[in-house]
Design a protein around this motif. Sequence first.
Motif, PDB file in Angstrom:
ATOM      1  N   GLY A 742       0.813  -1.217   0.000  1.00 51.60           N
ATOM      2  CA  GLY A 742       0.000   0.000   0.000  1.00 51.60           C
ATOM      3  C   GLY A 742       0.844   1.262   0.000  1.00 51.60           C
ATOM      4  N   VAL A 743       2.007   1.222   0.675  1.00 59.63           N
ATOM      5  CA  VAL A 743       2.904   2.389   0.646  1.00 59.63           C
ATOM      6  C   VAL A 743       3.374   2.650  -0.779  1.00 59.63           C
ATOM      7  CG1 VAL A 743       5.111   3.292   1.450  1.00 59.63           C
ATOM      8  CG2 VAL A 743       3.638   2.023   3.030  1.00 59.63           C
ATOM      9  N   THR A 744       3.786   1.604  -1.465  1.00 63.09           N
ATOM     10  CA  THR A 744       4.209   1.746  -2.862  1.00 63.09           C
ATOM     11  C   THR A 744       3.096   2.317  -3.716  1.00 63.09           C
ATOM     12  OG1 THR A 744       5.692  -0.148  -2.629  1.00 63.09           O
ATOM     13  CG2 THR A 744       5.109   0.506  -4.859  1.00 63.09           C
ATOM     14  N   ASN A 745       1.905   1.798  -3.550  1.00 60.99           N
ATOM     15  CA  ASN A 745       0.776   2.229  -4.367  1.00 60.99           C
ATOM     16  C   ASN A 745       0.425   3.687  -4.116  1.00 60.99           C
ATOM     17  OD1 ASN A 745      -1.266   1.523  -6.283  1.00 60.99           O
ATOM     18  ND2 ASN A 745      -2.746   1.640  -4.622  1.00 60.99           N
ATOM     19  N   PHE A 777      12.134   9.833   1.449  1.00 60.15           N
ATOM     20  CA  PHE A 777      11.795  10.394   2.748  1.00 60.15           C
ATOM     21  C   PHE A 777      10.295  10.307   3.010  1.00 60.15           C
ATOM     22  CE2 PHE A 777      15.927  12.856   2.908  1.00 60.15           C
ATOM     23  CZ  PHE A 777      16.369  12.246   4.065  1.00 60.15           C
ATOM     24  N   GLU A 778       9.483  10.508   1.992  1.00 60.21           N
ATOM     25  CA  GLU A 778       8.038  10.344   2.169  1.00 60.21           C
ATOM     26  C   GLU A 778       7.713   8.930   2.618  1.00 60.21           C
ATOM     27  OE1 GLU A 778       5.269  11.787  -0.792  1.00 60.21           O
ATOM     28  OE2 GLU A 778       6.827  13.036  -1.693  1.00 60.21           O
ATOM     29  N   ALA A 779       8.305   7.956   1.918  1.00 63.21           N
ATOM     30  CA  ALA A 779       8.067   6.558   2.290  1.00 63.21           C
ATOM     31  C   ALA A 779       8.579   6.274   3.696  1.00 63.21           C
ATOM     32  CB  ALA A 779       8.742   5.637   1.283  1.00 63.21           C
ATOM     33  N   LEU A 780       9.722   6.867   4.046  1.00 61.24           N
ATOM     34  CA  LEU A 780      10.291   6.657   5.373  1.00 61.24           C
ATOM     35  C   LEU A 780       9.341   7.157   6.451  1.00 61.24           C
ATOM     36  CD1 LEU A 780      12.688   5.850   7.165  1.00 61.24           C
ATOM     37  CD2 LEU A 780      13.595   8.172   6.838  1.00 61.24           C
ATOM     38  N   VAL A 781       8.768   8.338   6.243  1.00 61.86           N
ATOM     39  CA  VAL A 781       7.838   8.881   7.231  1.00 61.86           C
ATOM     40  C   VAL A 781       6.613   7.982   7.370  1.00 61.86           C
ATOM     41  CG1 VAL A 781       6.292  10.802   7.762  1.00 61.86           C
ATOM     42  CG2 VAL A 781       8.598  11.260   6.940  1.00 61.86           C
ATOM     43  N   LEU A 782       6.048   7.534   6.233  1.00 58.64           N
ATOM     44  CA  LEU A 782       4.869   6.669   6.288  1.00 58.64           C
ATOM     45  C   LEU A 782       5.193   5.355   6.999  1.00 58.64           C
ATOM     46  CD1 LEU A 782       3.427   7.189   2.686  1.00 58.64           C
ATOM     47  CD2 LEU A 782       2.516   8.099   4.834  1.00 58.64           C
ATOM     48  N   GLY A 823      14.783  -3.730  15.679  1.00 55.18           N
ATOM     49  CA  GLY A 823      15.052  -4.337  14.381  1.00 55.18           C
ATOM     50  C   GLY A 823      13.823  -4.350  13.495  1.00 55.18           C
ATOM     51  N   LEU A 824      12.646  -4.659  14.075  1.00 56.63           N
ATOM     52  CA  LEU A 824      11.402  -4.655  13.295  1.00 56.63           C
ATOM     53  C   LEU A 824      11.115  -3.269  12.748  1.00 56.63           C
ATOM     54  CD1 LEU A 824       8.766  -5.997  12.345  1.00 56.63           C
ATOM     55  CD2 LEU A 824       7.776  -5.422  14.581  1.00 56.63           C
ATOM     56  N   THR A 825      11.301  -2.247  13.581  1.00 63.09           N
ATOM     57  CA  THR A 825      11.081  -0.877  13.114  1.00 63.09           C
ATOM     58  C   THR A 825      12.021  -0.526  11.970  1.00 63.09           C
ATOM     59  OG1 THR A 825      10.411  -0.231  15.350  1.00 63.09           O
ATOM     60  CG2 THR A 825      11.021   1.538  13.843  1.00 63.09           C
ATOM     61  N   ALA A 826      13.274  -0.932  12.104  1.00 61.71           N
ATOM     62  CA  ALA A 826      14.245  -0.662  11.042  1.00 61.71           C
ATOM     63  C   ALA A 826      13.879  -1.400   9.759  1.00 61.71           C
ATOM     64  CB  ALA A 826      15.648  -1.059  11.507  1.00 61.71           C
ATOM     65  N   VAL A 827      13.416  -2.642   9.905  1.00 62.11           N
ATOM     66  CA  VAL A 827      13.039  -3.413   8.717  1.00 62.11           C
ATOM     67  C   VAL A 827      11.849  -2.778   8.014  1.00 62.11           C
ATOM     68  CG1 VAL A 827      12.048  -5.608   7.960  1.00 62.11           C
ATOM     69  CG2 VAL A 827      13.994  -5.596   9.512  1.00 62.11           C
ATOM     70  N   VAL A 828      10.822  -2.397   8.781  1.00 67.51           N
ATOM     71  CA  VAL A 828       9.638  -1.768   8.179  1.00 67.51           C
ATOM     72  C   VAL A 828      10.023  -0.476   7.472  1.00 67.51           C
ATOM     73  CG1 VAL A 828       7.434  -0.661   8.692  1.00 67.51           C
ATOM     74  CG2 VAL A 828       8.028  -2.821   9.787  1.00 67.51           C
ATOM     75  N   ALA A 829      10.854   0.339   8.133  1.00 65.28           N
ATOM     76  CA  ALA A 829      11.272   1.601   7.514  1.00 65.28           C
ATOM     77  C   ALA A 829      12.100   1.341   6.263  1.00 65.28           C
ATOM     78  CB  ALA A 829      12.072   2.431   8.520  1.00 65.28           C
ATOM     79  N   ALA A 835      10.326   0.221  -1.125  1.00 62.55           N
ATOM     80  CA  ALA A 835       9.097   0.233  -1.915  1.00 62.55           C
ATOM     81  C   ALA A 835       8.926   1.519  -2.700  1.00 62.55           C
ATOM     82  CB  ALA A 835       7.898   0.025  -0.992  1.00 62.55           C
ATOM     83  N   SER A 836       9.657   2.550  -2.313  1.00 60.33           N
ATOM     84  CA  SER A 836       9.527   3.834  -3.011  1.00 60.33           C
ATOM     85  C   SER A 836      10.448   3.953  -4.224  1.00 60.33           C
ATOM     86  CB  SER A 836       9.840   4.980  -2.038  1.00 60.33           C
ATOM     87  OG  SER A 836      11.238   4.994  -1.725  1.00 60.33           O
ATOM     88  N   LEU A 837      11.363   3.003  -4.408  1.00 55.38           N
ATOM     89  CA  LEU A 837      12.357   3.146  -5.466  1.00 55.38           C
ATOM     90  C   LEU A 837      11.726   3.172  -6.848  1.00 55.38           C
ATOM     91  CD1 LEU A 837      15.172   0.812  -4.092  1.00 55.38           C
ATOM     92  CD2 LEU A 837      14.959   3.294  -3.887  1.00 55.38           C
ATOM     93  N   TRP A 838      10.762   2.258  -7.079  1.00 61.83           N
ATOM     94  CA  TRP A 838      10.146   2.208  -8.412  1.00 61.83           C
ATOM     95  C   TRP A 838       9.360   3.478  -8.734  1.00 61.83           C
ATOM     96  CZ3 TRP A 838       4.755   1.108  -9.684  1.00 61.83           C
ATOM     97  CH2 TRP A 838       4.541   1.005 -11.057  1.00 61.83           C
TER      98      TRP A 838
END
Length: 856
Positions: A742-745, A777-782, A823-829, A835-838
């Motif tokens: 959903g973040v990518t979308n 950065f947008e994806a990181l904040v989300l 670690g979970l927080t780092a993985v999600v971020a 997910a924002s690269l594309w």
Amino acid sequence: MRQLALARLRRTPGRYLAVSLAVGIAVAFAVLVQLAGAGLAQVVRDGDVASTAGADLAVRAEWQQAQADPADEAAQDAARVGDEAAVMTAAGLEGVAAVHRSGTVYAEAVLPRAAAERPVHVAAAPPAGDLRWPTLQEGRWPEATGEVVVTGDTRVGEEVTLLTYPVAADDAELPEPVPVDLRVVGVTDVGLASDFPVDALFLVPEQAVTLGAGASELLVAAEPGADLAALRASLDAAVGPGSATALGEVVPADDVRADRMEASATLLLVVRTGLGAFAGLAVAVAVVVVSNTFSVLLAQRVREQALLRCIGATRRDLWRAGTIEAGLLGLVAGVAGLLLGWGVAAAAAVVVTRAFPVVVDTPVPGPLEVGGALGLGAVATLVASVAALVRAGQVSPLAALRPVEAVPETARASVLRVVLGTLLVLLGGAGAVLGAVAGQVLLALPTAVLAFVGVLVLGRLLLPSVAAVLGRGVRAVGGPAGALAAASVGRNPRRTAATAGAVVIGVTLAVTAAVGASSLRATAVAELSAWTPVDSTVRVPSLDEAGTAALATTLAGTEGVAGAGIGVEADVVLIPQREPGEELSSATTALAGDLATAVPAADVPADDDTVVLSPDMAGDLEVAPGDVLGVAADDGTATAAPGRSLVVVVDEDTPVAVQLGPGTARELGGTDLVMVSLVDGLGRDEVRTTVDAVTSAALAADDAAEVDSPVLQLGSLQQMFDVLLAVVGGMLAVTVAIALVGVTNTLSLSLTERRQENALLRALGLSRVRLRTMVAFEALVLGLVGAVVGVALGIAFGVAGTYSLIGANGVTVVDVPWLGLLGLTAVVASVAVGASLWPADRASRVAPASALGAAA
């Protein structure tokens, strides 16, 4: 309207990719759960009926044993194993190919390459033919007393010592085990047969019966072509309840198999229901993602919707076009999910069959799976699109005459949403706290769900506020790109709330499971450690004090051993000083000696005039430091006269419930032992190797040595919780993955919406790298919004759940795995940024001139 929906799908297929991916993953997970549940049921059923698979009829003997006099040992044995003459009568009937006693007896054995005793099940070797169900891997089946076929890591020609226990009277102590030496003549494999959860030993029937392996059923295999109805009548006349021998009731073997499978049906139902719940969560998150996607898509079609209204399209027409679009998209995603789930299930069946001693059939989706996958995909997408379609139908035709401008949203929410969300949070939170304090999980669980729903309802206010706080940090770190990213996230609070909300759901559930499992494990380990504070205890009844000291020195030098000290163990009765009529006593086992070597936290009494108690023991006895406590040898009652009067010392940190001075312990009948402490951080296999080495050294010093190693139980307990957490975490990872889709979308659609804005930024000098950085950065904040809020909620729910489960029954140890949560927080971020690269790459490739020209 159908042509309009198809045209939209053909014109911009890329915009629907994330929708298809989110729904497809959820459907694939649901299909996988269904097929995996069917495979698990097959494995369990095969294990339940493995030992009866070749039987046609069975003679049940349970009713005869129940009628036998419990005090008459001979009657009980005869009822359990069946009269030998009756068994031979059954075997000699016309049409009977073979008979087999199916019972087992639990025992202990010393197996090769394992010095410590291991639990085993002893059974009679099945006869040749259809009733011989185990697979012989090496050697032959036993033909005489003293021969055995075993499972596990054993070779033909090796020796096995079986330890049997004679029957003791009710008031007698457990007798010493009687060793029975057996020679291995074969090695077999019983797979996952439920009759043999531990290693199996197969003996000739005569010896197995002598050792107590009776028959709850006598299994009968018929000759090929035999009339089963006639054979059943013959058996009933010969050994049935009305016969002279009255061995038992004759029933079809299918009845026995059905009874065994019924015992596992409840467990299978619970497991499959739990798996279905995880699939439901994945679908729910997919619905949130799809709903947000349709909201953005239809918001970008405001002018198109208004133009259609201008040329005569009604709201109903727009609704029809939208539902057709969503339905077709859901069907496509359902097909893709069905194929993906089927493929993963088939691959898993192959892996399980090769890795474990079971055969799992390749799953084939039936009409239920196919229809369910397609229906789930279509319904989930349609449900997710309803809110967006309702808003789209409210577009006025005059909107087609207005310029399309991006109107900033506000984080305001309706009064109804605020009131409803606040009530849910307050009532649910209060109920969860009350359930935790009272230890009532049935109260805590539903109220915690209500509180969580309330947080999601308030998400439109809460999540954008958290995003604003995190955005300040991004501005400080990211410079102009960070400032632009923070502004973009804050521009659409509704979109931010929906996107981050999906991540919150997945992370909250994962953290709740992690905190709950970690706390339950820590509590169980603490309770077990309190009762068994020493890693390994070696009792050497044949050694004197010098021999025991020499053994302690030897064990201290063993690899994996941190220390070994000489101790004394005494069974005692603790008798506080009370007024007449207020007697209170407690029978327990006390330790004494060099405890500091084996138990680092132990504070050993300086002399034999004191007794050191743990706070829990002192509370149970209602004594305080300085009180006088009577201590007597335990003679089997709790009314022994005090042998010694000792001064109470309470040690807050001791893991040992009762500590005495060595002289006092010996005076009260204590026996010497060696207490062994293992090196911290050993793996499960290393612990087993070290314990085996300790056992070997102890047996070398004293043939009668006994080694008790609670550390093995601790390792098994920790492994069980680790496996549970890994399984639950794997299930919830699917939910988190869908949320990150959903973040990518959201980013992709948002960047499409801001195409002219990005072109203007490029024209003003923003490089492609900085544009990609802005999107990252947008994806990181989300991602961080979802992770931070999810971790906070998960910790709260995990702690409440732990207290509600065990808080009322004892001491609860809350263990929050901070490193794992970080670690979970780092993985999600990190995954959110990935997910924002594309979409970021697509946005950076737009030429400034072409975009500005299109705007003109």
